[in-house]
Design an enzyme around this catalytic site. Sequence first.
Site, short mmCIF file in Angstrom:
data_model
loop_
_atom_site.label_atom_id
_atom_site.label_comp_id
_atom_site.label_asym_id
_atom_site.label_seq_id
_atom_site.Cartn_x
_atom_site.Cartn_y
_atom_site.Cartn_z
N PHE A 189 0.82 -1.22 0.00
CA PHE A 189 0.00 0.00 0.00
C PHE A 189 0.85 1.27 0.00
O PHE A 189 0.39 2.33 -0.40
CB PHE A 189 -0.95 0.00 1.20
CG PHE A 189 -0.32 0.38 2.52
CD1 PHE A 189 -0.50 1.66 3.05
CD2 PHE A 189 0.44 -0.53 3.25
CE1 PHE A 189 0.06 2.02 4.27
CE2 PHE A 189 1.01 -0.18 4.47
CZ PHE A 189 0.82 1.10 4.97
N LYS A 190 2.09 1.15 0.43
CA LYS A 190 2.91 2.37 0.54
C LYS A 190 3.22 2.98 -0.82
O LYS A 190 3.55 4.15 -0.91
CB LYS A 190 4.18 2.06 1.33
CG LYS A 190 3.78 1.69 2.75
CD LYS A 190 4.88 1.42 3.71
CE LYS A 190 4.26 1.21 5.08
NZ LYS A 190 5.17 0.75 6.08
N ASP A 191 3.10 2.19 -1.89
CA ASP A 191 3.30 2.75 -3.23
C ASP A 191 2.30 3.88 -3.50
O ASP A 191 2.61 4.81 -4.24
CB ASP A 191 3.10 1.66 -4.30
CG ASP A 191 4.25 0.64 -4.31
OD1 ASP A 191 5.39 1.05 -4.09
OD2 ASP A 191 3.97 -0.55 -4.54
N THR A 251 8.23 0.27 3.56
CA THR A 251 8.45 1.70 3.31
C THR A 251 9.70 1.90 2.45
O THR A 251 9.69 2.69 1.51
CB THR A 251 8.62 2.47 4.64
OG1 THR A 251 7.41 2.34 5.38
CG2 THR A 251 8.88 3.94 4.40
#
Length: 479
Positions: free
Chosen positions: A112-114, A145
């Site tokens: 999800f960090k993308d 991250t």
Amino acid sequence: MWYVSTRGMAPRVDFEGALFSGYAPDGGLFMPEELPQLGIETLRQWSSLSYPSLVKELCTLFIGPELIPRDVLNDLIDQAFHRFRHREVVHLSRLRNGLNVLELWHGVTYAFKDLALGCTAQFLQYFLEKKEKHVTVVVGTSGDTGSAAIESVQGAKNVDIIVLLPQGHCTKIQELQMTTVLRENVHVFGVEGNSDELDEPIKAVFADVAFVKKHNLMSLNSINWSRVLVQMAHHFFAYFQCAPSLDTHPLPPVEVVVPTGAAGNLAAGCLAQKMGLPIRLVVAVNCNDIIHRTVQRGDFSLFKAVKLTLASAMDIQVPYNMERIFWLLSGSDSQGTRALMEQFERTQSTSLPEELHDKLSEAMTSESVSDEAITRTMSRCWEENQYLLCPHSAVAVSYHYQQTDRQQPSLPRCCLAPASAAKFPEAVLAAGLTPETPAEILALEFKETRCTPMRKGDDWTLMLRNTIEGLSWQQRAHS
């Protein structure tokens, strides 16, 4: 739109100031001075928007056209998402028995960090190019991250990135996603320690204000306001995808289950709630349960050590974004927040004042999930749906199964899925299942790697400072 520190002792800044700061000078975190309130009509209009369009609407509210004109902002956000594998960018899988899984992992690094880091890096590069400036980004990572931050800035001419990863504490794939990027502006260190220990040298470097200023240092961890801002879109999209109908008054509530470590996604959910989105938050953690204990009993205190779990990206002792939540729920009480956080930093233990604890337990419920429950959930989800969950997503889905097994009537529910199971073959095997690994991940095994060791006994802070000084020197030589 102005931003103030949760501790109230720093001058207010605009979005650009908050973006480049990370921590505020007084040790607090930046938050919007006031929150826009969204009426039912706005929510109805937004309900048909795609995920990227929701990000655009939210960013417009919090950035301001005088800093980034609307058409430029739209282009930057499109650019951030252009390498995503799914045309919707974020996709909802509707599975058996009311299980809704919001897949936040269709970006390049399968996590999800993308989403938030892609946007943050675009905003950064926009301001840097405008001012012809260079920054050095320093990131500590527990797994995802680092690779997402590297992906978002690799090859950028105005940015160097230094990543510290905890050797042996990430999965092999997570490590390879960082060490195989051989771009000139990417510098990876493998630290002999866990993710809390590697934060120490980073904190020490950032505490030297003159050094930070001289070398244009910044961080991209989830302390960065820009990341929390983009993550608010997860909650709006989850709500619009799962709400039965928006024709009723008041609007129907939806439960959003947030698996978390550092509480960035949770802070985003609290902000969305405060802006008028009718969601009920459930925070789901692994055995590192400081957030669960805080919600249940107001006990905000550290255990002696991080416990290693299958949901490794959530093996975090200090969920720093809770400070944002305390400030938000206490009605922007910066004095109270400062006292609470300073006591926590001194003694690693504090109890929430009763009034704040009441507000917290009104805003969310919580659950802590064992490794055994994680693997049980992964295998059950596979049996029922032929659908592989990553261990972090399983933390959220475990709560869903627990609720449906009680057979009590419940609200529509959406579980956030932060990563793809493809990144965690070890956990998939532990659940007795067969990993499905995409070709581009298999290919990592055969790539050349580059990583500098930081060994026990080395002076990590000194090594970090020397690296930063070397990069500044190179930068000056080039310009």
